[in-house]
Structures are given as structure tokens and as C-alpha cells.
Design an enzyme around this catalytic site. Structure first.
Site, mmCIF file in Angstrom:
data_model
loop_
_atom_site.group_PDB
_atom_site.id
_atom_site.type_symbol
_atom_site.label_atom_id
_atom_site.label_comp_id
_atom_site.label_asym_id
_atom_site.label_seq_id
_atom_site.Cartn_x
_atom_site.Cartn_y
_atom_site.Cartn_z
ATOM 1 N N ARG A 141 0.841 -1.204 0.000
ATOM 2 C CA ARG A 141 0.000 0.000 0.000
ATOM 3 C C ARG A 141 0.870 1.246 0.000
ATOM 4 N NH1 ARG A 141 -4.118 0.614 4.441
ATOM 5 N NH2 ARG A 141 -4.935 2.198 3.008
ATOM 6 N N CYS A 148 -0.666 6.627 8.751
ATOM 7 C CA CYS A 148 -0.997 5.352 8.124
ATOM 8 C C CYS A 148 -2.074 5.643 7.104
ATOM 9 C CB CYS A 148 -1.440 4.334 9.176
ATOM 10 S SG CYS A 148 -2.797 4.901 10.227
#
Length: 297
Positions: A197, A256
Site C-alpha cells: 500500500r 498510516c
């Protein structure tokens, strides 16, 4: 930056220590927060709680208790408002003397969010169950009487908790943007997402893949040993020092996808004896909401 230390108790508590604490007739006020949650099934954690939890635990829902209203620009799990989180802590009966224990079934990824929020709110007497629900279940399987599992909802007496937010624990999207535009040395980002990711591959949660330019990647799962417990403090310290070098800790900012697993890295650094780092709560989901912001892949 003013950053209160967790002076009351160690940051982590083992399943056996928690079992002994809950069994102690003379124990002080203890609040156990069940933070189990699934990003792909928002009711899954609450359903798991209803099926069985640590006795007396209160369920803390990531979306409604540990996050605030979404605007489309502030990320998938924005911080609770002052009034909203104060009401939650009052409902949970948190007093200055309450010892709070947080746990989930995901290695601490949601429990760390609750831990951080309580400290942000000015309550430092909070710990994370090391090994999570898995450790409690293992102890239950060995000795059910010592580590029972309950299906009764935890009941707390409300208390007029007064929130004292530490605003300097948080970095805004504008501050991150300014650090890029003006190349200032006051923000160094650690991205807690999985490596793919971070690289912009296999993005399933946010509409845009990639990362904030200049960020370094530290997948939060790297903080855990093979048994699901946090690695020893000296090992964590060595790993973060290898990642960050001599960077001042007060320039380190965690992010994040939505400000949740970033708290796991923040907790790990505190365990490692590296306190004082901050949180970009909006994280990637807030950053990528504006197509004009730069993206690295």
C-alpha cells in the site's frame, strides 16, 4: 513539546497480570476496553464482543467511540471532537484514578488507538494487553477459572471527566504540506501501512494509491514477535534507530491510512524508550482527498 509520560504503569500488561489484577479483591478502579474491530465489517467487533469478552469489559467502537465525524477531507477515522470524546469518557466512568486496559484481536492495532486517545485526552494511566485477545483466550484454555470469558455487557458508573487535550500531540494536513513546500526539518513521516500500500499497489481502502513524499515505511506488524506480542524494548529501539538515524524524536510524525495503525508505531517507540513523537491523524486518507497534493509511488 509537552508530552506526558505513562508514569503509573508499564505500557503493556500481560494476560496473566490482567487476570491477577481483575481477581484482586483490593484492586483500584479498572476499566477494560474491548476495541475489536474489522475495517471490512464495521459490526464485526461488536458481534465478537457479544459472543464473549474479558469480564467487565466495555466495548469501544472505532467509528463511534474512537473517531469523530467525517467531512470528506479529514480522513476515514478523524479524531473525536473535544465534546464527543469527553462524553464518551464520562459514559465509561473514567476518573483520574481509573486504570484503563485496552485490547483487540489484531495485535493491538485498534487497542493502540484507544491508548493514544486517552493520553491525548490527558489520561496517562492506560495500558495495552500484550498479545491481545489471543493471549487471553490461550490463558482461558489453560485455566478457565483464572481467565474467564463473559457475555454480560460491562456496566460502568458515569463520572464527570474533564478533557485536557494535548494539541501538540497532533500534526495537521496543513503542517505536513508546509513541511514539503518549505522543506522544513520539523516533520519526518513514518507510514505504518503494509509495504504494498505504501508503494501504491493493491490499494483497497482509499481511492488513491501511494504515499506522502518523503515518508518512510514501517509496517506496524513489524513491532510484533511471532507470538503476537510486542518485541522486546531493546530490539524495537534498534529497529527504529536503524530507520530514523539521529533524527530528533520530536520531529517524528506517525501516519498510516487513517490514523489508527500509526498509533501502533507510536506505542512501539514509547516501549522502546523513544517518547515524544506525534500523530498525523488524517493520514493518507485525508492527504489524498485533495488531488492537488503530491503523491509518491
Amino acid at each position: 513539546m509537552s508530552y506526558p509520560a505513562s508514569t503509573h504503569q508499564p505500557l503493556l500488561i500481560s494476560a496473566t497480570e490482567l487476570a491477577d489484577l481483575l481477581a484482586s479483591a483490593g484492586r483500584t478502579d479498572v476499566l477494560v476496553l474491548d476495541c475489536r474491530f474489522s475495517l471490512t465489517n464495521p459490526v464485526g467487533g461488536e458481534q465478537a464482543y457479544e459472543q464473549g469478552h474479558i469480564p467487565g469489559a466495555v466495548y469501544a467502537h472505532l467509528d463511534s467511540d474512537l473517531s469523530g465525524p467525517k467531512t470528506g477531507q479529514n480522513g476515514r477515522h478523524p479524531l473525536p471532537t473535544h465534546g464527543g470524546f469527553q462524553a464518551t469518557l464520562r459514559r465509561w466512568g473514567v476518573t483520574p484514578d481509573t486504570r484503563v486496559i485496552t485490547y483487540d484481536d489484531s495485535g493491538g492495532m485498534f487497542a493502540a488507538r484507544a491508548w493514544w486517545l486517552l493520553r491525548w485526552a490527558g489520561h496517562t494511566n492506560v495500558q495495552v494487553l500484550d498479545g491481545s485477545w489471543v493471549a487471553w483466550r490461550a490463558l482461558h484454555n489453560t485455566d478457565p477459572s483464572r481467565a474467564p470469558i463473559s457475555t454480560e455487557a460491562g456496566v460502568r458508573t458515569a463520572w464527570p471527566f474533564t478533557l485536557s487535550l494535548h494539541a501538540d500531540h497532533v500534526v495537521s494536513t496543513q503542517q505536513v504540506m508546509d513541511s514539503l513546500v518549505y522543506a522544513t526539518p520539523d516533520i519526518h513521516l513514518i507510514d505504518a501501512r503494509a509495504p504494498e500500500r505504501f508503494r501504491g499497489e493493491n490499494e483497497t481502502l482509499d481511492p488513491v494509491g501511494g504515499h506522502i513524499p518523503g515518508a518512510v515505511n514501517r509496517f506496524f506488524q513489524l513491532n510484533l514477535a511471532s507470538d503476537g506480542r510486542f518485541k522486546p524494548a531493546d530490539q524495537l529501539r534498534g529497529e527504529f534507530e536503524s530507520l530514523l538515524g539521529e533524527l530528533p524524536l520530536d520531529t517524528v510524525v506517525h501516519q498510516c491510512g487513517s490514523g489508527v495503525t500509526a498509533c501502533h508505531n507510536l506505542l512501539a517507540m514509547e516501549i522502546a524508550g523513544m517518547p515524544g513523537t506525534r500523530l498525523y491523524a488524517g493520514s493518507w486518507s485525508a492527504w489524498c482527498a485533495d488531488p492537488d497534493r503530491p503523491v509518491a509511488r
